[in-house]
Write a protein that holds these residues in place. Structure first.
Motif, PDB file in Angstrom:
ATOM      1  N   ASN A 790       0.765  -1.417   0.305  1.00 18.77           N
ATOM      2  CA  ASN A 790      -0.083   0.573  -0.166  1.00 18.77           C
ATOM      3  C   ASN A 790       0.724   0.940   0.076  1.00 18.77           C
ATOM      4  O   ASN A 790       1.724   1.620   0.695  1.00 18.77           O
ATOM      5  CB  ASN A 790      -0.888   0.357   1.191  1.00 18.77           C
ATOM      6  N   LEU A 791       0.378   1.608  -0.433  1.00 17.29           N
ATOM      7  CA  LEU A 791       0.611   3.558  -1.047  1.00 17.29           C
ATOM      8  C   LEU A 791      -0.169   4.952  -0.466  1.00 17.29           C
ATOM      9  O   LEU A 791      -0.851   5.216  -0.850  1.00 17.29           O
ATOM     10  CB  LEU A 791       0.744   4.161  -2.096  1.00 17.29           C
ATOM     11  N   VAL A 792      -0.436   4.470   0.843  1.00 22.95           N
ATOM     12  CA  VAL A 792      -1.489   5.497   1.243  1.00 22.95           C
ATOM     13  C   VAL A 792      -1.812   6.603   1.218  1.00 22.95           C
ATOM     14  O   VAL A 792      -0.091   7.203   1.772  1.00 22.95           O
ATOM     15  CB  VAL A 792      -0.946   4.910   3.257  1.00 22.95           C
ATOM     16  N   CYS A 793      -2.293   7.559   1.378  1.00 25.63           N
ATOM     17  CA  CYS A 793      -1.976   8.751   0.446  1.00 25.63           C
ATOM     18  C   CYS A 793      -3.068   8.793   1.404  1.00 25.63           C
ATOM     19  O   CYS A 793      -4.390   9.302   1.794  1.00 25.63           O
ATOM     20  CB  CYS A 793      -2.723   8.726  -1.403  1.00 25.63           C
ATOM     21  N   GLN A 794      -2.751  10.437   2.266  1.00 24.44           N
ATOM     22  CA  GLN A 794      -3.259  11.210   2.779  1.00 24.44           C
ATOM     23  C   GLN A 794      -3.163  12.757   2.394  1.00 24.44           C
ATOM     24  O   GLN A 794      -2.618  13.201   1.848  1.00 24.44           O
ATOM     25  CB  GLN A 794      -2.205  10.853   4.556  1.00 24.44           C
ATOM     26  N   ILE A 802      -5.984   4.423  -1.212  1.00 23.05           N
ATOM     27  CA  ILE A 802      -4.511   4.098  -1.119  1.00 23.05           C
ATOM     28  C   ILE A 802      -4.585   3.182  -2.579  1.00 23.05           C
ATOM     29  O   ILE A 802      -5.380   2.798  -4.196  1.00 23.05           O
ATOM     30  CB  ILE A 802      -5.166   2.595  -0.429  1.00 23.05           C
ATOM     31  N   VAL A 803      -2.886   3.500  -3.421  1.00 20.67           N
ATOM     32  CA  VAL A 803      -2.731   2.385  -4.298  1.00 20.67           C
ATOM     33  C   VAL A 803      -1.612   1.931  -4.353  1.00 20.67           C
ATOM     34  O   VAL A 803      -0.977   1.837  -2.737  1.00 20.67           O
ATOM     35  CB  VAL A 803      -1.339   3.267  -4.935  1.00 20.67           C
ATOM     36  N   LYS A 804      -2.081   0.495  -4.755  1.00 17.44           N
ATOM     37  CA  LYS A 804      -1.290  -0.519  -4.682  1.00 17.44           C
ATOM     38  C   LYS A 804      -0.074  -0.270  -5.727  1.00 17.44           C
ATOM     39  O   LYS A 804       0.048  -0.570  -7.057  1.00 17.44           O
ATOM     40  CB  LYS A 804      -1.781  -1.686  -5.481  1.00 17.44           C
ATOM     41  N   VAL A 805       1.039  -1.246  -4.723  1.00 20.27           N
ATOM     42  CA  VAL A 805       2.483  -0.687  -5.702  1.00 20.27           C
ATOM     43  C   VAL A 805       3.868  -1.650  -5.171  1.00 20.27           C
ATOM     44  O   VAL A 805       3.370  -1.742  -4.223  1.00 20.27           O
ATOM     45  CB  VAL A 805       3.449   0.896  -4.970  1.00 20.27           C
ATOM     46  N   ARG A 806       4.732  -2.255  -6.350  1.00 21.32           N
ATOM     47  CA  ARG A 806       5.682  -3.603  -6.090  1.00 21.32           C
ATOM     48  C   ARG A 806       6.515  -2.684  -5.043  1.00 21.32           C
ATOM     49  O   ARG A 806       6.366  -1.572  -4.865  1.00 21.32           O
ATOM     50  CB  ARG A 806       6.083  -4.112  -6.327  1.00 21.32           C
ATOM     51  N   SER A 814      10.792   8.009  -5.034  1.00 21.87           N
ATOM     52  CA  SER A 814      11.024   9.477  -4.117  1.00 21.87           C
ATOM     53  C   SER A 814      10.041  10.442  -3.555  1.00 21.87           C
ATOM     54  O   SER A 814       8.662   9.588  -3.456  1.00 21.87           O
ATOM     55  CB  SER A 814      12.147  10.506  -5.433  1.00 21.87           C
ATOM     56  N   LYS A 815      10.793  11.224  -2.529  1.00 24.97           N
ATOM     57  CA  LYS A 815       9.293  11.929  -2.505  1.00 24.97           C
ATOM     58  C   LYS A 815       8.060  12.670  -3.500  1.00 24.97           C
ATOM     59  O   LYS A 815       6.742  12.383  -3.332  1.00 24.97           O
ATOM     60  CB  LYS A 815       9.390  13.005  -1.336  1.00 24.97           C
ATOM     61  N   GLU A 816       9.045  13.291  -4.487  1.00 25.41           N
ATOM     62  CA  GLU A 816       8.840  13.716  -5.215  1.00 25.41           C
ATOM     63  C   GLU A 816       7.497  12.724  -6.111  1.00 25.41           C
ATOM     64  O   GLU A 816       6.726  12.622  -6.386  1.00 25.41           O
ATOM     65  CB  GLU A 816       9.698  14.417  -6.631  1.00 25.41           C
ATOM     66  N   GLU A 817       7.869  11.917  -6.396  1.00 26.24           N
ATOM     67  CA  GLU A 817       6.873   9.617  -7.277  1.00 26.24           C
ATOM     68  C   GLU A 817       5.824  10.050  -6.380  1.00 26.24           C
ATOM     69  O   GLU A 817       5.264   9.729  -6.837  1.00 26.24           O
ATOM     70  CB  GLU A 817       8.095   9.226  -7.856  1.00 26.24           C
ATOM     71  N   ALA A 818       6.653   9.945  -5.153  1.00 22.13           N
ATOM     72  CA  ALA A 818       5.275   9.545  -3.950  1.00 22.13           C
ATOM     73  C   ALA A 818       4.321  10.562  -4.259  1.00 22.13           C
ATOM     74  O   ALA A 818       3.046  10.629  -4.348  1.00 22.13           O
ATOM     75  CB  ALA A 818       5.603   9.212  -3.385  1.00 22.13           C
ATOM     76  N   PHE A 819       4.625  12.181  -4.413  1.00 19.32           N
ATOM     77  CA  PHE A 819       3.134  12.978  -4.166  1.00 19.32           C
ATOM     78  C   PHE A 819       2.699  12.783  -5.451  1.00 19.32           C
ATOM     79  O   PHE A 819       1.336  13.654  -5.733  1.00 19.32           O
ATOM     80  CB  PHE A 819       4.079  14.433  -3.785  1.00 19.32           C
ATOM     81  N   ASN A 820       3.561  12.554  -6.829  1.00 19.50           N
ATOM     82  CA  ASN A 820       3.176  12.780  -7.562  1.00 19.50           C
ATOM     83  C   ASN A 820       2.006  11.670  -8.238  1.00 19.50           C
ATOM     84  O   ASN A 820       0.543  11.823  -8.810  1.00 19.50           O
ATOM     85  CB  ASN A 820       3.536  12.590  -9.222  1.00 19.50           C
ATOM     86  N   ILE A 821       2.062  10.545  -7.327  1.00 19.42           N
ATOM     87  CA  ILE A 821       1.001   9.164  -7.218  1.00 19.42           C
ATOM     88  C   ILE A 821      -0.335   9.742  -6.799  1.00 19.42           C
ATOM     89  O   ILE A 821      -1.473   9.560  -7.116  1.00 19.42           O
ATOM     90  CB  ILE A 821       1.789   7.607  -6.952  1.00 19.42           C
ATOM     91  N   ALA A 822       0.130  10.492  -5.453  1.00 26.98           N
ATOM     92  CA  ALA A 822      -0.616  10.786  -4.541  1.00 26.98           C
ATOM     93  C   ALA A 822      -1.597  11.634  -5.458  1.00 26.98           C
ATOM     94  O   ALA A 822      -3.197  11.726  -5.224  1.00 26.98           O
ATOM     95  CB  ALA A 822      -0.401  10.713  -3.257  1.00 26.98           C
ATOM     96  N   PHE A 848       6.302  -2.669   4.839  1.00 25.97           N
ATOM     97  CA  PHE A 848       4.925  -2.488   4.956  1.00 25.97           C
ATOM     98  C   PHE A 848       4.565  -1.525   4.061  1.00 25.97           C
ATOM     99  O   PHE A 848       3.353  -2.475   3.501  1.00 25.97           O
ATOM    100  CB  PHE A 848       5.000  -2.273   6.736  1.00 25.97           C
ATOM    101  N   GLU A 849       4.339  -0.458   4.376  1.00 29.31           N
ATOM    102  CA  GLU A 849       3.545   0.351   3.248  1.00 29.31           C
ATOM    103  C   GLU A 849       4.359   1.547   3.151  1.00 29.31           C
ATOM    104  O   GLU A 849       5.835   2.280   3.839  1.00 29.31           O
ATOM    105  CB  GLU A 849       2.264   0.276   4.253  1.00 29.31           C
ATOM    106  N   GLY A 850       3.924   2.484   1.994  1.00 29.04           N
ATOM    107  CA  GLY A 850       4.398   3.946   2.119  1.00 29.04           C
ATOM    108  C   GLY A 850       3.733   4.910   2.673  1.00 29.04           C
ATOM    109  O   GLY A 850       2.164   4.379   2.215  1.00 29.04           O
ATOM    110  N   ILE A 851       3.392   6.037   3.412  1.00 29.74           N
ATOM    111  CA  ILE A 851       2.117   7.243   3.543  1.00 29.74           C
ATOM    112  C   ILE A 851       3.550   8.401   2.785  1.00 29.74           C
ATOM    113  O   ILE A 851       4.579   8.099   3.050  1.00 29.74           O
ATOM    114  CB  ILE A 851       2.304   6.776   4.897  1.00 29.74           C
ATOM    115  N   ILE A 852       2.240   9.056   2.186  1.00 33.24           N
ATOM    116  CA  ILE A 852       2.503  10.839   1.568  1.00 33.24           C
ATOM    117  C   ILE A 852       1.232  11.373   2.164  1.00 33.24           C
ATOM    118  O   ILE A 852       0.124  11.050   1.574  1.00 33.24           O
ATOM    119  CB  ILE A 852       2.576  10.781   0.190  1.00 33.24           C
TER     120      ILE A 852
END
Length: 873
Positions: A790-794, A802-806, A814-822, A848-852
């Motif tokens: 899970n990439l949890v978008c808050q 929630i976006v599923k990412v390998r 990167s922080k920028e890439e996670a932000f763009n996905i969110a 486990f997960e990432g949180i943006i």
């Protein structure tokens, strides 16, 4: 040197060596038997001494330290279900951390002084030491039977001179810093236990915390620890980012300490036997302008004057001397002034305080008009006064009006002797360190207390050599437990309390486990001692405990006669409708109230753990205590919940039996396409439950949820056909992680399951599994790189998408890439309407997960004490 005569001998030698190694890993080979309680007992007997674990090594070069500490038990003589719960939780965490390659310290000892042992010994007319040692021996056997992986070589009891010699050293350190002192005060007296109590040991109804008696007030000269000197440090420490999962405990501690918005000073008293009066004011910069002291009728000065008349105001003969200008200050006992909550004195500074000015005018107290200081001047003056006070040893500590120093004197035998000698000529002097420990006299029983042993009381003054007497009060047992977590790190040290290099390598405690009933007394005292030792340069951090797990109580069903309130055993009750809590007495048909209450012998609702061990086995009991309810919640001990765990163990047993059967005699193969579907299902199940189980072990410590996840994995394993058991590598991987992740909770049962698993032929997974080792030699499983996490978008801390990412991709984001996905998610876009993005934070929890988290100019209100951030051990 060994010389072999022939090749066959070499083969026989190697075979014998391998067999000798394998006997510690071998199964009982009872797979054709049904899993009964008798089989479970055989498994536990077989594995009890064969489960090996690494002991803690100070300063391990390659492993990160992890200090897990359950609050050590009072040796009452028998374990109760509360003990079973706390020590099962701590053992599961310790085993889990070892399997994650941590250097784990998991010690145990005994909080062995105190009133219960002394009273029990008096009743039996024996020495409390005898009673305590017998109880420790019995409880230690019970704890060993629970299967906990404690570092028993670090065991100690606080009543041993080898330990309390250093408690006395701690007292002397405090005494030398002016933090241990003796004064006459109005104290709480327990008429049943015949000893004084600290304020923290009296409940809101004025009852003693132990005996339940109504507490009386007495004037006595007692020993105190000046905890108020560290009040501001202790209050500020609650905001230390080091602390995790303190939540309610922070609130309780803050409430107890209070707002540290004033300064306390010691003013000497003249015309009275009282040495000094501790006064608090929120106007310390004007302390030289004090013109009177007002006290309530509960104040010690009032009591010494024996004022029984209920007049509004009385001026006392006693005078207080202002240490800053040597002026004498009159004291008034009055009802005219409203005192702050929990206080009984008021520092009168008329000319700057309207309430003081009104009182001064009413009683013809002369004062000069004071020009108020501007904020900068006031701050400067305040600092000058504080510095001057500390140099003079008269206080100057920032504290709250309500907080009191820690009263440690106890008028009982069974406690640490206070290392002080009283000389009529020289006063109260510390016992020389070369004479420590001051050992309790060896007596038949404790009825007389220390004053009843004159030969022990006699001493020579360490200063003038004249006749003197030992202090006959002993220390509150909370002094013993205020520093025990440090002694566990260096228990064999005979030269000092502990080696500070060892402490630096091992402290703070990473996880502290105990009951909420210790949220004020023990936690406050332990924090104070650690803050003090930090100020002495002896410990690395101010705060001793990083993370808390406050476990709930184990509750038993009680039956109480509605009319009289008398508690009945279950056998004397006829239950009519358990769901509606309807029952009557068997002998008279009287209505009975059914409720869940803390287990107690007096309420006939206790459960003896030993009987549970006998009926179900140790590991089943461990699983029962961990399942269904989060560790922090109360646990209703109800046999209705047992079948779920018992059936789960049976299905695990059958799964390993079937695995052995199908690997030994493979059934016919199934269609390749169907096989691939099942194989993929096993891959997905393994990854899903590895993430879920590990998350609840590590981040949330909701071990009950980890149990549920493991049960879900068992369901997945049981769904596939025999051909998959026989030929699927993914099935083999999933069954392996099932047993590995069970091991911290049920070590004996998992060891037997693993020994069966590793004996199967036709092994397919040789990369991940150590087939020669025990279950505890295995690496803790992780999800595969291709598994989607899970990439949890808050937005402002609240989940929107929630976006599923390998995993392999998520951990490279990167922080920028996670932000763009969110920002590409519809839910996030809708939430951001009419909001401006100010910043964003990206947090990765590997495996486990990432949180943006996107931060805007319109954040919703957040509670100060809560956080959406996962808490990592």
């Amino acid at each position: 040197m060994i010389i072999f005569k022939n090749i066959s001998y070499i083969r026989n030698y190697n075979l014998t060596k391998q067999l000798r190694f394998n006997r510690f890993l071998s199964s009982l080979n009872l797979w054709e038997e049904d899993l009964t309680s008798d089989i479970k007992h055989k498994i536990e007997k077989h594995w009890k001494d064969n489960i090996k674990y690494d002991k803690y090594i100070e300063g391990h070069a390659s492993k990160e330290k992890y200090y897990v500490l359950p609050m050590f038990p009072y040796p009452s003589g028998s374990l109760h279900m509360g003990h079973v719960r706390v020590y099962t939780i701590s053992d599961a965490v310790a085993r889990y951390q070892r399997m994650n390659n941590k250097n784990v310290l998991h010690p145990i000892g005994w909080d062995a002084f105190g009133l219960p042992a002394e009273n029990a010994a008096i009743d039996r007319k024996i020495n409390p030491n005898t009673w305590t040692k017998e109880n420790i021996a019995h409880m230690k056997t019970q704890l060993e039977n629970l299967g906990c992986s404690f570092d028993w070589d670090r065991e100690f009891r606080t009543c041993a001179p080898e330990y309390y010699r250093w408690t006395q050293e701690l007292f002397l350190k405090l005494f030398e810093r002016g933090l241990a002192y003796r004064k006459e005060a109005l104290v709480n007296w327990d008429p049943v236990d015949k000893t004084v109590l600290a304020d923290e040991q009296v409940d809101e109804n004025g009852k003693s915390w132990r005996s339940g008696a109504t507490v009386q007030k007495k004037l006595l000269k007692q020993w105190y620890i000046r905890t108020t000197a560290f009040a501001k440090s202790l209050l500020d420490g609650l905001d230390d980012p080091l602390l995790r999962d303190w939540r309610d405990i922070k609130k309780i501690q803050r409430h107890w300490i209070g707002e540290c918005d004033g300064i306390s000073f010691d003013f000497r008293v003249e015309g009275s036997e009282l040495d000094f009066l501790t006064l608090w004011t929120d106007l310390p910069e004007y302390i030289r302008q004090v013109k009177f002291i007002a006290v309530s009728k509960d104040n010690i000065l009032s009591r010494k004057e024996n004022l029984d008349e209920c007049r509004d105001t009385v001026r006392l003969e006693a005078l207080v001397k202002n240490p800053f200008n040597s002026e004498t200050i009159p004291v008034y006992v009055t009802n005219e002034i409203s005192f702050l909550d929990s206080t009984d004195s008021f520092v009168g500074i008329p000319g700057i305080c309207a309430k003081a000015e009104e009182f001064a005018n009413n009683h013809n107290i002369k004062f000069d008009k004071i020009n108020p200081l501007n904020p900068t001047e006031a701050d400067k003056k305040r600092l000058e006064i504080i510095e001057e006070s500390k140099k003079s040893g008269i206080g100057g500590h920032q504290t709250s009006a309500k907080l009191r120093d820690w009263l440690i004197s106890r008028q009982r035998y069974w406690g640490t002797p206070i290392p002080i000698i009283h000389c009529d000529a020289c006063g109260a002097l510390p016992v020389p360190r070369t004479d420590l420990p001051v050992v309790l006299p060896d007596i038949e029983h404790a009825q007389k207390g220390l004053p009843g042993h004159p030969e022990w009381v006699k001493a020579a003054c360490p200063k003038c050599g004249g006749a003197a007497r030992r202090e006959t009060d002993t220390m509150d047992t909370f002094v013993d437990s205020s520093w025990y977590y440090l002694r566990f790190i260096d228990p064999g040290n005979t030269k000092e309390m502990f080696n500070k290099e060892k402490i630096a390598a091992s402290m703070p405690v990473d996880l502290y486990i105990g009951g909420k009933e210790h949220a004020v007394l023990h936690m406050y005292y332990a924090r104070f001692i650690n803050h003090f030792l930090h100020s002495e340069g002896l410990v690395p951090e101010k705060e001793p405990f990083k993370r808390l797990l406050v476990q709930g109580m184990v509750m038993g069903r009680s039956y109480r006669v509605k009319g009289s309130g008398k508690y009945l055993p279950e056998k004397d009750v006829e239950v009519l409708d358990l769901k509606k809590n309807r029952a009557v007495t068997k002998d008279g048909g009287e209505p009975v109230v059914i409720s869940w209450e803390k287990m107690s012998k007096s309420k006939h609702n206790g459960v003896d753990p030993v009987e549970t061990f006998k009926e179900y086995g140790t590991d089943t009991t461990r699983l029962l205590i961990l399942a269904d309810v989060a560790p922090t919640s109360h646990r209703n001990w109800n046999t209705n919940t047992f079948p779920g765990i018992l059936n789960w163990q049976r299905r695990l047993w059958l799964t390993v039996r079937d695995f052995l059967k199908h690997r030994t005699s493979p059934p016919p193969a199934i269609d390749d396409k169907q096989f691939q579907i099942h194989d993929d299902y096993m891959w997905d199940s393994r990854n899903y439950y590895v993430v879920g189980t590990s998350y609840n072990y590590l981040m949330t410590q909701q071990i009950s949820v980890a149990v549920s996840k493991l049960q879900g994995l068992t369901n997945s394993l049981r769904k596939v056909p025999p051909a998959v058991f026989a030929r699927s590598k993914q099935f083999e991987r999933a069954l392996a992680v099932q047993i590995i992740m069970l091991a911290p909770m049920a070590p004996h049962f998992a060891s037997e399951l693993w020994s069966g698993f590793r004996s199967a032929p036709n092994r397919l997974n040789t990369e991940e599994i150590d087939w020669t080792g025990s279950v505890f030699d295995q690496k803790w499983p992780e999800c595969d790189e291709e598994y989607r996490l899970n990439l949890v978008c808050q937005v402002n801390g609240h989940e929107n998408a929630i976006v599923k990412v390998r995993r392999s991709d998520l951990e490279k984001l990167s922080k920028e890439e996670a932000f763009n996905i969110a920002m590409g998610q519809k839910e996030v876009q809708e939430t951001l309407v009419r909001r401006n993005v100010l910043d964003n934070n990206f947090t990765l929890y590997e495996g486990f997960e990432g949180i943006i988290n996107i931060i805007t100019d319109q954040p919703p209100p957040r509670s100060k004490e809560t956080s959406d951030e996962p808490q990592i051990v």
